[in-house]
Design a protein around this motif. Sequence first.
Motif, PDB file in Angstrom:
ATOM      1  N   LEU A  66      -5.479  -1.141  -2.877  1.00  0.00           N
ATOM      2  CA  LEU A  66      -5.847  -2.448  -3.407  1.00  0.00           C
ATOM      3  C   LEU A  66      -5.642  -3.498  -2.329  1.00  0.00           C
ATOM      4  N   ARG A  67      -6.548  -4.446  -2.245  1.00  0.00           N
ATOM      5  CA  ARG A  67      -6.457  -5.495  -1.239  1.00  0.00           C
ATOM      6  C   ARG A  67      -5.089  -6.184  -1.293  1.00  0.00           C
ATOM      7  N   SER A  68      -4.575  -6.399  -2.481  1.00  0.00           N
ATOM      8  CA  SER A  68      -3.284  -7.068  -2.629  1.00  0.00           C
ATOM      9  C   SER A  68      -2.132  -6.183  -2.147  1.00  0.00           C
ATOM     10  N   ASP A  69      -2.402  -4.888  -1.900  1.00  0.00           N
ATOM     11  CA  ASP A  69      -1.372  -3.952  -1.461  1.00  0.00           C
ATOM     12  C   ASP A  69      -1.368  -3.781   0.056  1.00  0.00           C
ATOM     13  N   LEU A  70      -2.356  -4.329   0.764  1.00  0.00           N
ATOM     14  CA  LEU A  70      -2.429  -4.175   2.207  1.00  0.00           C
ATOM     15  C   LEU A  70      -1.468  -5.130   2.908  1.00  0.00           C
ATOM     16  N   THR A  71      -0.837  -4.632   3.968  1.00  0.00           N
ATOM     17  CA  THR A  71       0.126  -5.430   4.727  1.00  0.00           C
ATOM     18  C   THR A  71      -0.186  -5.325   6.207  1.00  0.00           C
ATOM     19  N   ALA A  72       0.298  -6.281   6.980  1.00  0.00           N
ATOM     20  CA  ALA A  72       0.213  -6.215   8.434  1.00  0.00           C
ATOM     21  C   ALA A  72       1.394  -5.384   8.926  1.00  0.00           C
ATOM     22  N   LEU A  83      -1.018  -5.816  15.821  1.00  0.00           N
ATOM     23  CA  LEU A  83      -0.818  -5.424  14.427  1.00  0.00           C
ATOM     24  C   LEU A  83      -1.919  -4.475  13.991  1.00  0.00           C
ATOM     25  N   THR A  84      -1.629  -3.693  12.965  1.00  0.00           N
ATOM     26  CA  THR A  84      -2.624  -2.884  12.281  1.00  0.00           C
ATOM     27  C   THR A  84      -2.438  -3.140  10.785  1.00  0.00           C
ATOM     28  N   VAL A  85      -3.255  -2.540   9.974  1.00  0.00           N
ATOM     29  CA  VAL A  85      -3.161  -2.732   8.526  1.00  0.00           C
ATOM     30  C   VAL A  85      -2.732  -1.414   7.887  1.00  0.00           C
ATOM     31  N   ARG A  86      -1.776  -1.484   6.970  1.00  0.00           N
ATOM     32  CA  ARG A  86      -1.358  -0.332   6.172  1.00  0.00           C
ATOM     33  C   ARG A  86      -1.052  -0.830   4.763  1.00  0.00           C
ATOM     34  N   CYS A  87      -1.111   0.070   3.794  1.00  0.00           N
ATOM     35  CA  CYS A  87      -0.677  -0.303   2.450  1.00  0.00           C
ATOM     36  C   CYS A  87       0.845  -0.403   2.461  1.00  0.00           C
ATOM     37  N   ARG A  88       1.400  -1.021   1.452  1.00  0.00           N
ATOM     38  CA  ARG A  88       2.854  -1.216   1.402  1.00  0.00           C
ATOM     39  C   ARG A  88       3.615   0.113   1.461  1.00  0.00           C
ATOM     40  N   ALA A  89       3.117   1.120   0.763  1.00  0.00           N
ATOM     41  CA  ALA A  89       3.810   2.413   0.734  1.00  0.00           C
ATOM     42  C   ALA A  89       3.840   3.057   2.120  1.00  0.00           C
ATOM     43  N   CYS A  90       2.715   3.041   2.833  1.00  0.00           N
ATOM     44  CA  CYS A  90       2.674   3.633   4.178  1.00  0.00           C
ATOM     45  C   CYS A  90       3.474   2.801   5.172  1.00  0.00           C
ATOM     46  N   ASN A  91       3.418   1.484   5.056  1.00  0.00           N
ATOM     47  CA  ASN A  91       4.182   0.611   5.932  1.00  0.00           C
ATOM     48  C   ASN A  91       5.678   0.871   5.727  1.00  0.00           C
ATOM     49  N   SER A  92       6.104   1.006   4.499  1.00  0.00           N
ATOM     50  CA  SER A  92       7.523   1.268   4.207  1.00  0.00           C
ATOM     51  C   SER A  92       7.922   2.654   4.721  1.00  0.00           C
ATOM     52  N   ALA A  93       7.053   3.644   4.559  1.00  0.00           N
ATOM     53  CA  ALA A  93       7.360   4.994   5.026  1.00  0.00           C
ATOM     54  C   ALA A  93       7.473   5.024   6.549  1.00  0.00           C
ATOM     55  N   LYS A  94       6.647   4.244   7.228  1.00  0.00           N
ATOM     56  CA  LYS A  94       6.682   4.189   8.693  1.00  0.00           C
ATOM     57  C   LYS A  94       7.959   3.537   9.170  1.00  0.00           C
ATOM     58  N   GLY A  95       8.365   2.468   8.510  1.00  0.00           N
ATOM     59  CA  GLY A  95       9.588   1.770   8.891  1.00  0.00           C
ATOM     60  C   GLY A  95       9.556   1.332  10.340  1.00  0.00           C
ATOM     61  N   ALA A  96      10.610   1.630  11.077  1.00  0.00           N
ATOM     62  CA  ALA A  96      10.738   1.211  12.473  1.00  0.00           C
ATOM     63  C   ALA A  96      10.282   2.309  13.433  1.00  0.00           C
ATOM     64  N   ARG A  97       9.583   3.308  12.927  1.00  0.00           N
ATOM     65  CA  ARG A  97       9.097   4.378  13.811  1.00  0.00           C
ATOM     66  C   ARG A  97       7.807   3.931  14.494  1.00  0.00           C
ATOM     67  N   VAL A  98       7.535   4.546  15.641  1.00  0.00           N
ATOM     68  CA  VAL A  98       6.308   4.287  16.373  1.00  0.00           C
ATOM     69  C   VAL A  98       5.294   5.346  15.958  1.00  0.00           C
ATOM     70  N   ALA A  99       4.073   4.916  15.723  1.00  0.00           N
ATOM     71  CA  ALA A  99       3.030   5.851  15.291  1.00  0.00           C
ATOM     72  C   ALA A  99       2.834   6.947  16.328  1.00  0.00           C
ATOM     73  N   PRO A 100       2.597   8.174  15.875  1.00  0.00           N
ATOM     74  CA  PRO A 100       2.376   9.284  16.823  1.00  0.00           C
ATOM     75  C   PRO A 100       1.048   9.123  17.552  1.00  0.00           C
TER      76      PRO A 100
END
Length: 63
Positions: A24-30, A46-63
């Motif tokens: 959902l658009r309202s669920d997307l975060t920077a 910055l990139t765009v992720r949903c809140r759940a994926c952004n939270s799961a990523k946390g302070a990790r760097v994308a592979p």
Amino acid sequence: MTDHVARNGEWCPGWGDRAAHVALRSDLTADHVTPVAAGGREDGPLTVRCRACNSAKGARVAP
């Protein structure tokens, strides 16, 4: 965020084991490509992720 939605629709690229999916658009975060906590800059790219994926990523760097 508006540019991302205009180009890609309400789409999250996913994170880890979670594949790209519609969000959902309202669920997307920077999301900082390199998290500030991992040495990234506050004004860094910055990139765009949903809140759940952004939270799961946390302070990790994308592979």
